[in-house]
Design an enzyme around this catalytic site. Structure first.
Site, PDB file in Angstrom:
ATOM      1  N   ASP A 157       0.889  -1.153   0.000  1.00 59.01           N
ATOM      2  CA  ASP A 157       0.000   0.000   0.000  1.00 59.01           C
ATOM      3  C   ASP A 157       0.929   1.205   0.000  1.00 59.01           C
ATOM      4  OD1 ASP A 157      -1.532   2.218   0.742  1.00 59.01           O
ATOM      5  OD2 ASP A 157      -2.936   0.989   1.885  1.00 59.01           O
TER       6      ASP A 157
ATOM      7  N   TYR B 226      -7.773  14.831  -7.906  1.00 60.22           N
ATOM      8  CA  TYR B 226      -6.961  14.032  -8.847  1.00 60.22           C
ATOM      9  C   TYR B 226      -6.074  14.953  -9.676  1.00 60.22           C
ATOM     10  CZ  TYR B 226      -5.900  10.746 -12.661  1.00 60.22           C
ATOM     11  OH  TYR B 226      -5.264   9.958 -13.593  1.00 60.22           O
TER      12      TYR B 226
ATOM     13  N   LYS C 201      -1.875  15.121  -9.708  1.00 59.00           N
ATOM     14  CA  LYS C 201      -1.041  14.855 -10.887  1.00 59.00           C
ATOM     15  C   LYS C 201      -0.206  16.094 -11.251  1.00 59.00           C
ATOM     16  CE  LYS C 201      -2.386  10.553 -11.620  1.00 59.00           C
ATOM     17  NZ  LYS C 201      -1.492   9.418 -11.413  1.00 59.00           N
TER      18      LYS C 201
ATOM     19  N   VAL D 113      -7.544   5.387 -21.220  1.00 57.30           N
ATOM     20  CA  VAL D 113      -7.359   3.942 -21.384  1.00 57.30           C
ATOM     21  C   VAL D 113      -8.529   3.172 -20.748  1.00 57.30           C
ATOM     22  CG1 VAL D 113      -5.809   2.013 -20.888  1.00 57.30           C
ATOM     23  CG2 VAL D 113      -4.851   4.289 -21.321  1.00 57.30           C
ATOM     24  N   ARG D 114      -8.931   2.088 -21.401  1.00 54.80           N
ATOM     25  CA  ARG D 114     -10.014   1.227 -20.892  1.00 54.80           C
ATOM     26  C   ARG D 114      -9.540   0.407 -19.686  1.00 54.80           C
ATOM     27  NH1 ARG D 114     -10.482   0.774 -26.303  1.00 54.80           N
ATOM     28  NH2 ARG D 114      -9.394  -1.219 -26.448  1.00 54.80           N
TER      29      ARG D 114
HETATM   30  P1  NAP Z   1      -6.952   1.357 -12.215  1.00 59.77           P
HETATM   31  O1  NAP Z   1      -7.329   0.215 -13.099  1.00 59.77           O
HETATM   32  O2  NAP Z   1      -7.996   2.016 -11.379  1.00 59.77           O
HETATM   33  O3  NAP Z   1      -5.723   0.886 -11.313  1.00 59.77           O
HETATM   34  C1  NAP Z   1      -5.264   1.679 -10.259  1.00 59.77           C
HETATM   35  C2  NAP Z   1      -4.357   0.813  -9.413  1.00 59.77           C
HETATM   36  O4  NAP Z   1      -3.874   1.612  -8.329  1.00 59.77           O
HETATM   37  C3  NAP Z   1      -5.097  -0.393  -8.793  1.00 59.77           C
HETATM   38  O5  NAP Z   1      -4.247  -1.503  -8.841  1.00 59.77           O
HETATM   39  C4  NAP Z   1      -5.313   0.065  -7.367  1.00 59.77           C
HETATM   40  O6  NAP Z   1      -5.399  -0.983  -6.436  1.00 59.77           O
HETATM   41  C5  NAP Z   1      -4.018   0.839  -7.147  1.00 59.77           C
HETATM   42  N1  NAP Z   1      -4.022   1.615  -5.910  1.00 59.77           N
HETATM   43  C6  NAP Z   1      -4.916   2.557  -5.516  1.00 59.77           C
HETATM   44  N2  NAP Z   1      -4.571   3.000  -4.291  1.00 59.77           N
HETATM   45  C7  NAP Z   1      -3.454   2.319  -3.908  1.00 59.77           C
HETATM   46  C8  NAP Z   1      -2.635   2.316  -2.771  1.00 59.77           C
HETATM   47  N3  NAP Z   1      -2.891   3.107  -1.711  1.00 59.77           N
HETATM   48  N4  NAP Z   1      -1.544   1.502  -2.749  1.00 59.77           N
HETATM   49  C9  NAP Z   1      -1.268   0.694  -3.785  1.00 59.77           C
HETATM   50  N5  NAP Z   1      -2.026   0.624  -4.893  1.00 59.77           N
HETATM   51  C10 NAP Z   1      -3.110   1.435  -4.951  1.00 59.77           C
HETATM   52  O7  NAP Z   1      -6.318   2.554 -13.037  1.00 59.77           O
HETATM   53  P2  NAP Z   1      -5.416   2.635 -14.365  1.00 59.77           P
HETATM   54  O8  NAP Z   1      -6.241   3.257 -15.395  1.00 59.77           O
HETATM   55  O9  NAP Z   1      -4.718   1.366 -14.608  1.00 59.77           O
HETATM   56  O10 NAP Z   1      -4.390   3.755 -13.881  1.00 59.77           O
HETATM   57  C11 NAP Z   1      -3.002   3.551 -13.755  1.00 59.77           C
HETATM   58  C12 NAP Z   1      -2.321   4.895 -13.777  1.00 59.77           C
HETATM   59  O11 NAP Z   1      -2.606   5.563 -15.016  1.00 59.77           O
HETATM   60  C13 NAP Z   1      -2.777   5.849 -12.675  1.00 59.77           C
HETATM   61  O12 NAP Z   1      -1.666   6.559 -12.173  1.00 59.77           O
HETATM   62  C14 NAP Z   1      -3.717   6.792 -13.395  1.00 59.77           C
HETATM   63  O13 NAP Z   1      -3.810   8.047 -12.760  1.00 59.77           O
HETATM   64  C15 NAP Z   1      -3.050   6.876 -14.754  1.00 59.77           C
HETATM   65  N6  NAP Z   1      -3.952   7.318 -15.826  1.00 59.77           N
HETATM   66  C16 NAP Z   1      -4.957   6.522 -16.266  1.00 59.77           C
HETATM   67  C17 NAP Z   1      -5.775   6.955 -17.302  1.00 59.77           C
HETATM   68  C18 NAP Z   1      -6.895   6.115 -17.845  1.00 59.77           C
HETATM   69  O14 NAP Z   1      -7.611   6.586 -18.759  1.00 59.77           O
HETATM   70  N7  NAP Z   1      -7.104   4.898 -17.391  1.00 59.77           N
HETATM   71  C19 NAP Z   1      -5.579   8.218 -17.870  1.00 59.77           C
HETATM   72  C20 NAP Z   1      -4.538   9.008 -17.398  1.00 59.77           C
HETATM   73  C21 NAP Z   1      -3.723   8.539 -16.385  1.00 59.77           C
HETATM   74  P3  NAP Z   1      -6.816  -1.557  -5.903  1.00 59.77           P
HETATM   75  O15 NAP Z   1      -7.220  -2.596  -6.919  1.00 59.77           O
HETATM   76  O16 NAP Z   1      -6.478  -2.112  -4.571  1.00 59.77           O
HETATM   77  O17 NAP Z   1      -7.766  -0.407  -5.852  1.00 59.77           O
END
Ligand code: NAP
Length: 233
Positions: free
Chosen positions: A60, A156, A160, A189-190
């Protein structure tokens, strides 16, 4: 070259998991971390079954103790980490305005999205400096671009924006070393965070992350990228 070790946070799903998969495919020893132990172990198991060199560790990113446990484990077993991907993040306030959102929400978002990467950099970057090699990738977002800041998803966006600032500061602190520190926007991203209608696959989202994680020694540092191209802060 001996096998390089990469740590990825928040890697039980989404872009983090895909980053692990791609790095393992490139021959990295991947330390897949997550805060949910059963989900993280199941994710690591999926990669192990594909023949990847993956180790699971609970993390965490808001817990100093977890970061220190990971630090001691990685130093004892592998000497240090060559790559750190700060991917874990929360996205708690979509559709809300800055004045509506409680200070506590800002605080908890910062704890994960900003202080999480800071905790990990404070632990692992000194080892990278000692070994003379390191790649730090802060997974940021276009939502943090100050050049196009708007009043939505405030905690958020602010986290960032601050992560981008941290990227610049750390890159400056280690300038001249072979530790390269960059921020990346994966695009929309999906994933659970991005939702099912996002235009990009996780493979596309992780591409820029993996590119920065595997930069050559003359690669950039202190930059913000999407699709392997610099973007505005
Ligand atoms: P996601 O599927 O929601 O995954 C987020 C991950 O972060 C999950 O594994 C979650 O774990 C973990 N997390 C949250 N709080 C945590 C903590 N305290 N300690 C450890 N892990 C923790 O999101 P994603 O889309 O893959 O995002 C990955 C990165 O890309 C993020 O930094 C996000 O801001 C960035 N991003 C995403 C998008 C997009 O469109 N998807 C766009 C721009 C930037 P749990 O399963 O336990 O919740």
């Amino acid at each position: 070259m001996s096998m390089r070790t990469a740590i990825v946070t928040g890697a039980n799903r989404g872009i983090g998991f895909e980053t692990c998969r791609q790095l393992a495919g490139l021959g990295y020893r991947v330390v897949l971390t997550s805060r949910d132990v059963s989900q993280g172990m199941a994710a690591a198991e999926r990669l192990l079954q594909q023949g990847s060199d993956v180790i699971y560790r609970p993390l965490d990113v808001t817990s100093h103790l977890h970061v220190m446990d990971l630090f001691h484990y990685v130093r004892r077993n592998f000497g240090g980490a060559d790559v750190l991907v700060n991917n874990a993040a929360v996205y708690p306030d979509e559709g809300r305005a800055p004045l509506e959102v409680e200070v506590e929400v800002y605080r908890t978002t910062m704890d994960v999205n900003l202080y999480g990467p800071l905790r990990l950099c404070r632990a692992f970057m000194p080892l990278m400096l000692e070994s003379g090699y390191g790649r730090v990738v802060n997974v940021s977002s276009g939502s943090g671009q100050i050049s196009s800041m708007v009043a939505d998803t405030p905690s958020y966006r602010l986290s960032k924006l601050a992560l981008n600032g941290l990227t610049l500061m750390l890159a400056d602190e280690v300038r001249g070393s072979n530790v390269l520190v960059n921020a990346v926007c994966p695009g929309w991203v999906r994933t659970e965070m991005g939702g099912p209608t996002a235009p990009r696959s996780v493979e596309q989202g992780a591409d820029g992350v993996v590119w920065l994680a595997t930069l050559p020694d003359d690669g950039p540092s202190g930059g913000f990228f999407r699709d392997r191209q610099p973007i505005e802060w």
